[in-house]
Design an enzyme around this catalytic site. Sequence first.
Site, PDB file in Angstrom:
ATOM      1  N   SER A 120      73.837  10.654  60.921  1.00  0.00           N
ATOM      2  CA  SER A 120      73.494  11.292  59.710  1.00  0.00           C
ATOM      3  C   SER A 120      72.032  11.772  59.894  1.00  0.00           C
ATOM      4  O   SER A 120      71.188  11.190  61.013  1.00  0.00           O
ATOM      5  CB  SER A 120      73.358  10.232  58.658  1.00  0.00           C
ATOM      6  OG  SER A 120      72.476  10.945  57.679  1.00  0.00           O
ATOM      7  N   TYR A 144      70.535   2.170  56.881  1.00  0.00           N
ATOM      8  CA  TYR A 144      71.696   2.909  57.229  1.00  0.00           C
ATOM      9  C   TYR A 144      71.349   3.822  58.425  1.00  0.00           C
ATOM     10  O   TYR A 144      72.455   3.883  59.386  1.00  0.00           O
ATOM     11  CB  TYR A 144      71.916   3.780  55.881  1.00  0.00           C
ATOM     12  CG  TYR A 144      73.057   5.147  56.081  1.00  0.00           C
ATOM     13  CD1 TYR A 144      74.275   4.807  56.107  1.00  0.00           C
ATOM     14  CD2 TYR A 144      72.646   6.392  56.218  1.00  0.00           C
ATOM     15  CE1 TYR A 144      75.188   5.898  56.272  1.00  0.00           C
ATOM     16  CE2 TYR A 144      73.472   7.369  56.320  1.00  0.00           C
ATOM     17  CZ  TYR A 144      74.923   7.067  56.340  1.00  0.00           C
ATOM     18  OH  TYR A 144      75.862   8.131  56.447  1.00  0.00           O
ATOM     19  N   LYS A 148      73.448   3.578  61.909  1.00  0.00           N
ATOM     20  CA  LYS A 148      73.908   4.730  62.433  1.00  0.00           C
ATOM     21  C   LYS A 148      73.442   4.850  63.901  1.00  0.00           C
ATOM     22  O   LYS A 148      74.300   5.432  64.814  1.00  0.00           O
ATOM     23  CB  LYS A 148      73.790   6.106  61.622  1.00  0.00           C
ATOM     24  CG  LYS A 148      74.764   5.798  60.230  1.00  0.00           C
ATOM     25  CD  LYS A 148      76.215   6.203  60.522  1.00  0.00           C
ATOM     26  CE  LYS A 148      77.112   6.308  59.473  1.00  0.00           C
ATOM     27  NZ  LYS A 148      78.569   6.396  59.948  1.00  0.00           N
TER      28      LYS A 148
END
Lengths: 318, 318
Positions: A120, A144, A148
Site C-alpha cells: 500500500s 498497517y 505491509k
Amino acid sequence: MHIAITGGGGFLGQRVARRLAAEGHLGGRPVSGLTLFDIDRPPVPEAPFPVASIAGDVAELPEAAIPPGTDVVLHLAAVVSAAAEADYELGRRVNLRGTDAVVDACRRLARPPRVVFTSSVASFSASRSEIIGAATRQVPANSYGAQKAAAELILADATRRGFLDAVTLRLPTVCIRPGRPNKAASSFVSSILREPLNGEAAELPVADNFCLWIASPAQATDWLLHACSMDSSAMGLDRSVNPPGLTVTVGEMLAALEAAKPGAATLVRRVAAPQIEAIVATWPARFDPARALSLGFAPHGTLDALVGEFIAGTRAVP
Amino acid sequence: MHIAITGGGGFLGQRVARRLAAEGHLGGRPVSGLTLFDIDRPPVPEAPFPVASIAGDVAELPEAAIPPGTDVVLHLAAVVSAAAEADYELGRRVNLRGTDAVVDACRRLARPPRVVFTSSVASFSASRSEIIGAATRQVPANSYGAQKAAAELILADATRRGFLDAVTLRLPTVCIRPGRPNKAASSFVSSILREPLNGEAAELPVADNFCLWIASPAQATDWLLHACSMDSSAMGLDRSVNPPGLTVTVGEMLAALEAAKPGAATLVRRVAAPQIEAIVATWPARFDPARALSLGFAPHGTLDALVGEFIAGTRAVP
C-alpha cells in the site's frame, strides 16, 4: 491453472474472482479451478470451472486454502489501516503471521507459485511534495504500512530462496469503492464521490488542495491480473512495484463530481477529523511510474473516466 | 537503572555486560541490575550490582528475561547470516518472532524502555560503488538481512505507538572477533587478521581490492552503549542508524597486518569460495556517516588502531 485468493471475500478478491469467472482464462491459459478463502465463506461467482469457498484464520491457513497444484496465489487478506492501528495484535496476526502462513503453504507445493501481494501507499511517509521512485525507502507512519512493508521483505526473500515468485503491488487508494464509509483512514476518498453521486451527504476531513494517489477498482483489478501472469524475471531482488496510479487533488475530484452530476459537490461537508488527517497526511501522492510501465502495468485513465466507471457500475448492478 | 540483554551470552552481549560491570553506570546513571538472557545461561561478570543469567528461547521469551522495571533492553539475540540462510525456520523464529516477543515484553512494562537493536550491513544489497545514506532502501540479498530489515520496521512501529523507544544500529562487519572461524559469511574478515596474528593460516575468499565496511569490537560496544542512553527525539519515525564505520580494502587490511607483525600476511591463502563471495559481494562498503555523527555516534579509529586493539586484548586475556 489453479488460482487461490486469500481475502477472496473482500472487495478486490471478489472483483478478481468475477473477472476470472467471466473470462475463463488468465494470461492466455485456461483457468481450471479457483479457491476463495476468507474469514467468512466468500460468495462464489458462476464460473466455467469449479470454485471452492473456504472460511478460516489466515494465520492458521488450512491446506485447502492453497491446495496442491495451485499456480497463482493472490494474497489479499489484510487488516486495513485504521483497524490495524486500533488493534495491534490483530494487525500483526493477519498482516504478518498471515503472510508467513502463505509462504509456508507455498513451500508445500511441488512447484513455486506466483504470489501476487497487495501492499500500500500507506507503507510510505515521504514528504508530500516528494516524488516516490522505485528506490524510495519505506518509513511507515502507521502499523498497517509497517506490517505491509515487512511482509514485502519476507515475500521478496521467499522469492530469492525459490519458495515462490512474488509480485507485490503497492496499491494507491482505491476509489470509488462501493458500499458505505468504513474504518479505513482513506474511507473519505471514495465517500466524497460515491455518496453525492448517490444523492447523499459526505464528509471531507482534508483541504481542497490535498493531493491523493488513487486507482479505480477496474484499474486495480487489471493490474492484479497482469501481476498474476507477467514475466517477473526483470524484477531481480526487488519484487515490489508502485503501479502507475492517478495523482489528483480533492478539488479536482470535486470538479469531476460536479461535471458528472451538477450540484452534487454541494453535498460534501468540510469537517475536522485530526486523527484521519494525521494518518493520510503521511501518504505521498506523487510517484514515478517508470518501473511499473517497463513491467507492463497499464497507465491509469482519467479522473472523469473513473467517475464514469462508477456511474456505469451502479447502473449495471441494480 | 535496570538493563536486560537478549543474546547476553554472545560476543557483543558479553562485552557490553563487562563494560557495564566495570563502569557501574550508564549515561551518567548508576546501574542497579543486569539481566542476561541467551539460549544457554550466559556467563556472569563480577559486578557492583546483581546480575541474573537466564536460559531460554527468545521466541518464547520468559518474563524474567525483561523483568518489571527494566529501563534499557539490548536486543542482540540473532541467528547469523550463513545459519539463517541454511535454516529458514530457525532464522525466522529467532530474528522475527524473537523481536515480536521483545515488543510484547516491553508492552508489559510500566514505562516504555529504550530498546537497542542490532541490524546489519547485510540488510543492504546496493551496488558496491554506491554510497549508502540514511534514506537508502534496504533490498536484502539474504534471509538474515531480510529478517533484520523487517524487525527494524516492527521496532520503529512499536516506537511510534509508544510501546518502547528503539534505536537500531546497522552494524558493520565486526572485526577482529576473537575465537575461531564461524558460520557467518563474514567470518573471513576477522580470520585473515586474527589467525596470522596468532601465527596460524587463514583463508581469503575474495580479491585484495574487495572493499569492506567494518568496526572494531570496542568501537561497536561504544556505539551500543551510546545508543542505550542518547537522546532519541531527533530520530523521528526513522529509528535506524548506519554508524560511522571504517571502509577498507582487503589489501589495506593485509598491509596493516604486515605492519603489526612482519611476515604474517604470508599466512593468508587465497581460496575460491563462491557461496561466501555471493553473499558478501552484495554488502555495500561505503556509507555516509552524517546522520550517525549528528546523533553523537563517535567516528571510528584507524585500521592500525583496530589491529593494535586486538593485539592488546590478546595480551590482556591470556
